[in-house]
Every structure is written in C-alpha cells, then in structure tokens.
Design an enzyme around this catalytic site. Structure first.
Site: not given
Ligand code: SAM
Length: 217
Positions: A65
């Site tokens: 992010s």
């Molecule tokens: N917090 C992360 C960081 O600091 O890098 C942001 C990562 S990205 C914006 C959002 C993440 O949410 C992705 O890695 C994606 O695979 C994950 N994601 C999407 N749906 C999800 C779910 N149902 N459960 C867990 N993770 C999920």
C-alpha cells in the site's frame, strides 16, 4: 559501494516529512514509518521508488500500500501499546510491521500462500513476530477474537459481518468499502454488544478483498 541501509535513511526521512505535510499527525505512526525498511519488501528494481508515496507491485497482481494510506488507516485505529489488532491482507508485511512497531499484538491473514510465506520471512528478518495465517480474512480470525482493532487493507464490497462481530466493545474496524474503482474509508466503532457507530473518511483505491464475504474470485 554505499552501505545499503544508510542509502535509504534520507529518502525515508523525506517520506515522513511528506506525510506530515499531507496531514498525518500521530507522531508514533510517523516514527514507525521512519523506521520500517520498505525497500526490503519490494523487488530490487523498485528500490529507487520504495520511499515515494506510492503503491508498488509485489507480484501476484497485489501491491504494497501507499505509505499515506498505511499511515491514515493506522491513525484511524487509535491503537495503544498492547492492543490486539487483526489485519486482513498481510501482503508485503509493511502495514503489519508498522503495527508491531507501535507495540500492538498483531494477527494478520493473507489469502495468497506465496505472499504469506514471503511476508513471514521478511518480518522474521526484521525481528518482528506477529501471528500470521494463510486463508480467507473476510471471515476474520475467530480463534483469537475479540480484537481491539481490525484493519482491512483490501477494498470490500460490503462490511463483512464476521469482522464487526470479532471486535471488542469499544473496538474499531477500519475498512475501505466501495466498488472496483473507488472505496470510502470507514471507521466502525463497536459501541455496545449490539450497537455500532460509523464514520466516513476519504476515498481510496485498493486491490479487491476476495473471499466468501468479499468479492468473488
Ligand atoms: N497490508 C499490505 C501491505 O502492507 O503490503 C497491503 C497489501 S495489498 C494492498 C492487499 C492484500 O490483501 C493483498 O496481498 C491480497 O492478496 C490480500 N487479500 C485480498 N483478499 C483477501 C482475503 N479475503 N483475505 C486475506 N487477504 C486478502
């Protein structure tokens, strides 16, 4: 060759200054941003952009992010040292490390097994030890509930009911909700066993929250 860690000190400090200018006020959050080595969480080819205020690719169509987003969501959590926080969407582990650095007891769920393993390794290397799980975070993580705070780092179509149910009374859920183009940041406070208060903030753009109580595959 310039020492790799020293090379990033100045850009990281500049990022902190930029976030202050953009309205981030919490000094603890700013201090954590000034400490976490974001460059170590992206490909070497992206090192020169690691301390710009932008989301960057981390593979599998996902992103680390934007620092402003991480800081703004963390501020909304209003966390105190020792708080039990659940993060949905571990991704690179950046947000997770910020929460650990602020003294929270962190639990984090990631749906991509490969990212889960990578984040686990990266956090171990930096000396952080949150509890991580590979799975569908739209269902929360009931084993360790209730939480003082839950932070969702992917865009949801609706607020998953399991998440608000896993909040303590007084706990806060921070979650971006909207369509596939833009999502409004919501802060939902559990006021009592049955009552919730909802505050709305700016619009953001996240990758989708995919799962049983999120978007379809
Ligand atoms: N917090 C992360 C960081 O600091 O890098 C942001 C990562 S990205 C914006 C959002 C993440 O949410 C992705 O890695 C994606 O695979 C994950 N994601 C999407 N749906 C999800 C779910 N149902 N459960 C867990 N993770 C999920």
């Amino acid at each position: 060759m310039v020492n790799q860690s020293r090379r990033f000190v100045r850009p990281r400090q500049k990022l902190v200054e930029l976030l202050k200018e953009k309205g981030i006020k919490d000094s603890n959050v700013l201090m954590a941003i000034g400490k976490i080595p974001r460059h170590k969480l992206v490909d070497t080819a992206l090192h020169h952009r690691a301390y710009t205020d932008s989301a960057l690719p981390i593979g599998l169509g996902q992103t680390i992010s934007q620092p402003y987003t991480v800081a703004a969501q963390t501020e909304l959590l209003e966390l105190s040292k020792g708080d039990k926080i659940l993060e949905i969407g571990t991704g690179s582990g950046y947000q997770c490390m910020i929460l650990c650095e602020l003294g929270a007891e962190v639990y984090s769920v990631e749906r991509h097994n490969e990212l889960y393993h990578r984040a686990k390794e990266a956090m171990k290397e930096e000396g952080y030890s949150p509890l991580l799980k590979s799975g569908d975070g739209t269902l929360g993580w009931s084993t360790y509930a209730p939480y003082d705070g839950i932070i969702v780092t992917a865009g949801a179509p609706v607020v998953p009911e399991d998440l608000i149910k896993q909040l303590k009374v007084g706990g806060i859920l921070v979650i971006p909700v909207g369509d596939d183009k833009t999502q409004k940041m919501l802060k939902i406070t559990r006021v009592s066993d049955t009552e919730y208060k909802q505050d709305e903030y700016d619009n953001f753009k996240f990758v989708p929250l995919i799962g049983e109580k999120g978007w379809g595959e």
